[in-house]
Design an enzyme around this catalytic site. Structure first.
Site, PDB file in Angstrom:
ATOM      1  N   CYS A 269     -48.877  46.648 -15.888  1.00 43.75           N
ATOM      2  CA  CYS A 269     -49.598  47.895 -16.176  1.00 43.75           C
ATOM      3  C   CYS A 269     -50.633  47.694 -17.293  1.00 43.75           C
ATOM      4  O   CYS A 269     -50.268  47.377 -18.420  1.00 43.75           O
ATOM      5  CB  CYS A 269     -48.552  48.948 -16.557  1.00 43.75           C
ATOM      6  SG  CYS A 269     -49.174  50.358 -17.445  1.00 43.75           S
TER       7      CYS A 269
ATOM      8  N   CYS B 226     -50.316  50.060 -20.299  1.00 46.85           N
ATOM      9  CA  CYS B 226     -49.136  49.681 -21.100  1.00 46.85           C
ATOM     10  C   CYS B 226     -49.524  48.604 -22.126  1.00 46.85           C
ATOM     11  O   CYS B 226     -49.065  48.620 -23.264  1.00 46.85           O
ATOM     12  CB  CYS B 226     -48.019  49.147 -20.204  1.00 46.85           C
ATOM     13  SG  CYS B 226     -47.414  50.350 -19.009  1.00 46.85           S
TER      14      CYS B 226
END
Length: 100
Positions: free
Chosen positions: A23, A26
């Site tokens: 991600c 993230c």
């Protein structure tokens, strides 16, 4: 799972960062949370949970997207947010929502 329950039952606020290694947002959030920890020190615990490796916990808390942050204190969920926030916003939320 019981170890997770022990962590979130702390009197100290615990910010859980549900993330995934694949991600992009993230990866953006990770250094921001490090700055939050550096600023707040021992007043906060920040725990990272990889949703791919901990699907049971992610499912229990209905984490559908990453990153999702959930703030706990004394076993209670005080706040949750998906997406990336600034260091200042994260600190403000922790300060306002917890009794620290």
């Amino acid at each position: 799972m019981s170890n997770f329950d022990t962590i979130i039952n702390s009197e100290k606020p615990v910010l859980i960062d549900f993330f995934a290694t694949w991600c992009g947002p993230c990866r953006t959030l990770a250094p921001i949370l490090k700055q939050v920890k550096d600023s707040m020190g021992e007043r906060i615990s920040i725990i990272k949970i990889d949703v791919d490796k901990n699907q049971q916990i992610a499912s229990k808390y209905q984490v559908r997207g990453v990153p999702t942050m959930i703030l706990f204190q004394n076993g209670k969920q005080l706040w949750r947010q998906s997406g990336v926030l600034s260091k200042e916003d994260v600190i403000k939320v922790i300060t306002e929502k917890s009794n620290k």
